[in-house]
Write a protein that holds these residues in place. Structure first.
Motif, PDB file in Angstrom:
ATOM      1  N   UNK A   1       0.990  -1.325  -0.118  1.00 18.37           N
ATOM      2  CA  UNK A   1      -0.081   0.047  -0.093  1.00 18.37           C
ATOM      3  C   UNK A   1       0.798   1.242  -0.096  1.00 18.37           C
ATOM      4  N   UNK A   2       0.668   2.170  -0.848  1.00 18.38           N
ATOM      5  CA  UNK A   2       1.245   3.330  -1.029  1.00 18.38           C
ATOM      6  C   UNK A   2       0.509   4.303  -1.693  1.00 18.38           C
ATOM      7  N   UNK A   3       0.998   5.625  -1.885  1.00 18.03           N
ATOM      8  CA  UNK A   3       0.086   6.614  -2.611  1.00 18.03           C
ATOM      9  C   UNK A   3       0.276   6.177  -4.235  1.00 18.03           C
ATOM     10  N   UNK A   4      -0.533   6.409  -4.978  1.00 19.17           N
ATOM     11  CA  UNK A   4      -0.837   6.219  -6.307  1.00 19.17           C
ATOM     12  C   UNK A   4       0.318   7.298  -7.039  1.00 19.17           C
ATOM     13  N   UNK A   5       1.348   7.055  -7.170  1.00 24.65           N
ATOM     14  CA  UNK A   5       2.317   7.748  -7.623  1.00 24.65           C
ATOM     15  C   UNK A   5       2.810   7.205  -9.084  1.00 24.65           C
ATOM     16  N   UNK A   6       3.760   6.374  -9.037  1.00 25.30           N
ATOM     17  CA  UNK A   6       4.312   5.573 -10.272  1.00 25.30           C
ATOM     18  C   UNK A   6       5.301   6.512 -11.124  1.00 25.30           C
ATOM     19  N   UNK A   7       5.524   7.745 -10.702  1.00 25.84           N
ATOM     20  CA  UNK A   7       6.589   8.613 -11.604  1.00 25.84           C
ATOM     21  C   UNK A   7       7.956   7.948 -11.193  1.00 25.84           C
ATOM     22  N   UNK A   8       8.601   7.731 -12.556  1.00 30.68           N
ATOM     23  CA  UNK A   8      10.086   7.500 -12.311  1.00 30.68           C
ATOM     24  C   UNK A   8      10.725   8.535 -11.797  1.00 30.68           C
ATOM     25  N   UNK A   9      10.414   9.769 -12.019  1.00 36.76           N
ATOM     26  CA  UNK A   9      10.989  11.087 -11.657  1.00 36.76           C
ATOM     27  C   UNK A   9       9.930  11.704 -10.936  1.00 36.76           C
ATOM     28  N   UNK A  10      10.114  11.638  -9.469  1.00 37.64           N
ATOM     29  CA  UNK A  10       8.867  12.398  -8.816  1.00 37.64           C
ATOM     30  C   UNK A  10       8.852  13.845  -8.736  1.00 37.64           C
ATOM     31  N   UNK A  11      10.022  14.468  -9.333  1.00 38.49           N
ATOM     32  CA  UNK A  11       9.897  15.891  -9.361  1.00 38.49           C
ATOM     33  C   UNK A  11       8.859  16.628 -10.144  1.00 38.49           C
ATOM     34  N   UNK A  12       8.320  15.889 -11.246  1.00 37.33           N
ATOM     35  CA  UNK A  12       7.627  16.546 -12.271  1.00 37.33           C
ATOM     36  C   UNK A  12       6.663  15.450 -12.859  1.00 37.33           C
ATOM     37  N   UNK A  13       5.654  15.945 -13.654  1.00 34.67           N
ATOM     38  CA  UNK A  13       4.676  15.115 -14.288  1.00 34.67           C
ATOM     39  C   UNK A  13       3.364  14.810 -13.410  1.00 34.67           C
ATOM     40  N   UNK A  14       2.401  14.240 -14.167  1.00 33.64           N
ATOM     41  CA  UNK A  14       1.244  13.888 -13.649  1.00 33.64           C
ATOM     42  C   UNK A  14       1.479  12.260 -13.070  1.00 33.64           C
ATOM     43  N   UNK A  15       0.713  12.129 -11.924  1.00 35.29           N
ATOM     44  CA  UNK A  15       0.842  10.811 -11.232  1.00 35.29           C
ATOM     45  C   UNK A  15      -0.131   9.825 -11.562  1.00 35.29           C
ATOM     46  N   UNK A  16      -0.092   8.516 -11.101  1.00 39.60           N
ATOM     47  CA  UNK A  16      -1.177   7.638 -11.510  1.00 39.60           C
ATOM     48  C   UNK A  16      -2.514   8.038 -10.906  1.00 39.60           C
ATOM     49  N   UNK A  17      -2.531   8.557  -9.865  1.00 37.67           N
ATOM     50  CA  UNK A  17      -3.757   9.142  -9.279  1.00 37.67           C
ATOM     51  C   UNK A  17      -4.332  10.171 -10.216  1.00 37.67           C
ATOM     52  N   UNK A  18      -3.315  11.090 -10.821  1.00 39.80           N
ATOM     53  CA  UNK A  18      -4.093  12.114 -11.592  1.00 39.80           C
ATOM     54  C   UNK A  18      -4.797  11.317 -12.939  1.00 39.80           C
ATOM     55  N   UNK A  19      -4.079  10.268 -13.218  1.00 35.74           N
ATOM     56  CA  UNK A  19      -4.645   9.394 -14.674  1.00 35.74           C
ATOM     57  C   UNK A  19      -6.076   8.781 -14.019  1.00 35.74           C
ATOM     58  N   UNK A  20      -6.024   7.810 -12.998  1.00 34.36           N
ATOM     59  CA  UNK A  20      -7.244   7.373 -12.783  1.00 34.36           C
ATOM     60  C   UNK A  20      -8.378   8.119 -12.307  1.00 34.36           C
ATOM     61  N   UNK A  21      -7.989   9.295 -11.751  1.00 33.60           N
ATOM     62  CA  UNK A  21      -9.259  10.062 -11.172  1.00 33.60           C
ATOM     63  C   UNK A  21      -9.440  11.135 -12.308  1.00 33.60           C
ATOM     64  N   UNK A  22      -8.594  11.504 -13.244  1.00 33.38           N
ATOM     65  CA  UNK A  22      -8.892  12.513 -14.158  1.00 33.38           C
ATOM     66  C   UNK A  22      -9.397  12.064 -15.683  1.00 33.38           C
ATOM     67  N   UNK A  23      -8.759  11.091 -16.191  1.00 36.82           N
ATOM     68  CA  UNK A  23      -8.989  10.528 -17.526  1.00 36.82           C
ATOM     69  C   UNK A  23     -10.660  10.124 -17.593  1.00 36.82           C
ATOM     70  N   UNK A  24     -11.269  10.528 -18.755  1.00 32.61           N
ATOM     71  CA  UNK A  24     -12.691  10.079 -19.342  1.00 32.61           C
ATOM     72  C   UNK A  24     -12.503   8.361 -19.332  1.00 32.61           C
ATOM     73  N   UNK A  25     -13.502   7.920 -19.047  1.00 31.98           N
ATOM     74  CA  UNK A  25     -13.681   6.507 -19.198  1.00 31.98           C
ATOM     75  C   UNK A  25     -13.163   5.892 -20.399  1.00 31.98           C
ATOM     76  N   UNK A  26     -13.442   6.332 -21.329  1.00 31.90           N
ATOM     77  CA  UNK A  26     -12.862   5.760 -22.994  1.00 31.90           C
ATOM     78  C   UNK A  26     -11.686   5.878 -22.981  1.00 31.90           C
ATOM     79  N   UNK A  27     -10.830   6.839 -22.468  1.00 33.79           N
ATOM     80  CA  UNK A  27      -9.446   7.310 -22.488  1.00 33.79           C
ATOM     81  C   UNK A  27      -9.097   6.231 -21.484  1.00 33.79           C
ATOM     82  N   UNK A  28      -9.183   6.139 -20.187  1.00 32.68           N
ATOM     83  CA  UNK A  28      -8.768   5.158 -19.405  1.00 32.68           C
ATOM     84  C   UNK A  28      -8.793   3.448 -19.645  1.00 32.68           C
ATOM     85  N   UNK A  29      -9.964   3.456 -20.395  1.00 29.02           N
ATOM     86  CA  UNK A  29      -9.982   1.986 -21.156  1.00 29.02           C
ATOM     87  C   UNK A  29      -8.807   1.832 -22.028  1.00 29.02           C
TER      88      UNK A  29
END
Length: 344
Positions: free
Chosen positions: A145-173
C-alpha cells in the motif's frame, strides 16, 4: 530552451561523486553474464564508450566498467534517486563515468553535450527498476500500500492518481487495453469511474482491490495478480515509456559506430515489439531480389546477435525471479548509418 527542472533536460550532474547512505534495496542485474558477453567484442582492449541508457542502481554499469578498464560509460536515468545511488556505487570509477539526469530518448542530445559523436556499446534494461519496486512509497507495486504515484521522476509530471481520477472512461479504458493488454479494460475503467464519483482513488491498495473486484471470479483464479496489467498500463502511461522507447532505440542504433553493439532487455511484449521492429528495419537486405549481390547502399546495417528474443535460463530465474519475464535482443552495426528514405 528546456527548463532546468524538466527531467528531459540534458543535465550532467555537477555534484561530486560523494556516496549517500548505503542503499538498503537488493539489486541483482538481470542476465548480467550474457549482457557482458554480448557487448565485450565491442568494448574490450580499447578506449571504448558505452551508454547505459537505463542506469538504475548501476549493476550492469559497474560490471562493464570493471571488465573494461579503458571504458568510458555514460549513464542515463530519469530518476534522481537512482542516480544518487549509482553515484555511490560507481564512485571508484569517477574519472570514467558521466551520470546524466535524462530520459533515454534524449541520448543524441546528451552525447552531443559530451562531445561524443559515436559510441561502441549501448544497453537498455527497460521497465521498472528494482529500487522503484522495492521502495513502497513509489507506488509501483500492487502488493504494497502506497500513494498512487508511479512516476520514475517524482519531481515532475502527472501521477497515476491523476490518471485514474482525471481520465474519461474511454481514455482510461484505452490505456489499460493498449498498455496493459487488459481484456477487461472497459469494466475496470467503469469500476474506477463509479468509485471516484464518491471520492478520489489515492492508494495502490484501493486500486488493486477495485481491479480485483471488477474482474470475473473465474479469471482471477489464474494468470497472476489481477491488478498486474492495470498497474503496468498506468506506469507506462505516467512515464510515457513506449513513446520514449520508439525514439530512443533508433537513435541508439544511429549512434553506434561500425563494430558497435547494442543489447536490450525487455519485460513485456509491447517493449519487445518496438525493439524487434527497429532491429529488423536495419538488419534487412534491401537489394532488389533479381540482383545476384547486395548493393552497398541497400545491404543490411545490423547483424542480429540473438535468434529472436532470448529468455532467461531456469537457473537465472531461480537466482533472480525478476528475470522470469525478460527477453533479450542484441545486434552489431556492420555498416555505417544511412538514411533509408533516401536509399528507398
Amino acid at each position: 530552451m528546456t527548463a532546468p527542472d524538466d527531467p528531459r533536460a540534458v543535465s550532467p550532474d555537477p555534484s561530486p561523486l560523494v556516496p549517500p547512505p548505503v542503499p538498503t534495496v537488493t539489486h541483482v542485474p538481470v542476465l548480467l553474464e550474457r549482457v557482458l558477453a554480448l557487448l565485450a567484442p565491442a568494448l574490450s582492449d580499447r578506449p571504448a564508450v558505452a551508454v547505459d541508457a537505463t542506469l538504475g542502481l548501476g549493476g550492469h554499469a559497474e560490471a562493464l566498467l570493471t571488465a573494461h578498464p579503458q571504458l568510458t560509460l555514460v549513464g542515463l536515468d530519469r530518476d534522481p534517486a537512482a542516480l544518487d545511488r549509482s553515484r555511490a556505487r560507481l564512485a571508484r570509477f569517477a574519472t570514467r563515468v558521466h551520470l546524466v539526469h535524462a530520459v533515454y530518448d534524449r541520448m543524441p542530445e546528451v552525447l552531443a553535450e559530451l562531445d561524443l559523436p559515436a559510441v561502441d556499446g549501448v544497453l537498455f534494461d527497460l521497465g521498472v527498476s528494482s529500487m522503484q519496486l522495492d521502495l513502497a512509497d513509489r507506488g509501483f507495486a500492487y502488493a504494497q500500500d502506497a500513494p498512487l504515484d508511479m512516476r520514475m521522476d517524482q519531481s515532475t509530471g502527472a501521477t497515476a492518481a491523476d490518471v485514474v481520477n482525471g481520465y474519461a472512461v474511454p481514455d482510461l479504458a484505452r490505456v489499460l487495453r493498449e498498455y496493459g493488454e487488459e481484456r477487461f479494460a472497459l469494466r475496470i475503467a467503469q469500476a474506477i469511474d463509479r468509485r471516484r464519483r464518491t471520492s478520489p482513488l489515492t492508494s495502490t491498495a484501493e486500486l488493486a482491490e477495485l481491479v480485483r473486484d471488477a474482474i470475473p471470479a473465474a479469471t482471477r483464479r489464474h494468470g497472476g495478480h489481477p491488478a498486474k496489467r492495470t498497474f503496468q498500463a498506468l506506469r507506462i502511461e505516467v512515464n510515457r515509456e513506449l513513446d520514449a522507447l520508439r525514439t530512443a532505440v533508433p537513435a541508439a542504433l544511429d549512434a553506434l559506430r561500425v563494430g558497435g553493439r547494442i543489447a536490450v532487455l525487455s519485460y513485456q511484449s509491447l517493449e519487445d515489439r518496438i525493439v524487434k521492429q527497429a532491429f529488423a528495419r536495419l538488419a534487412t537486405d534491401r537489394t532488389p531480389v533479381d540482383l545476384p549481390v547486395s548493393l552497398a547502399d541497400r545491404g543490411p546495417e545490423l547483424r542480429l546477435l540473438t535468434r529472436g528474443s532470448e529468455p532467461a535460463t531456469d537457473d537465472e530465474i531461480a537466482a533472480n525471479p525478476r528475470a522470469a519475464s525478460v527477453r533479450l535482443r542484441a545486434a552489431e552495426r556492420i555498416a555505417p548509418a544511412r538514411d533509408l528514405k533516401e536509399s528507398a
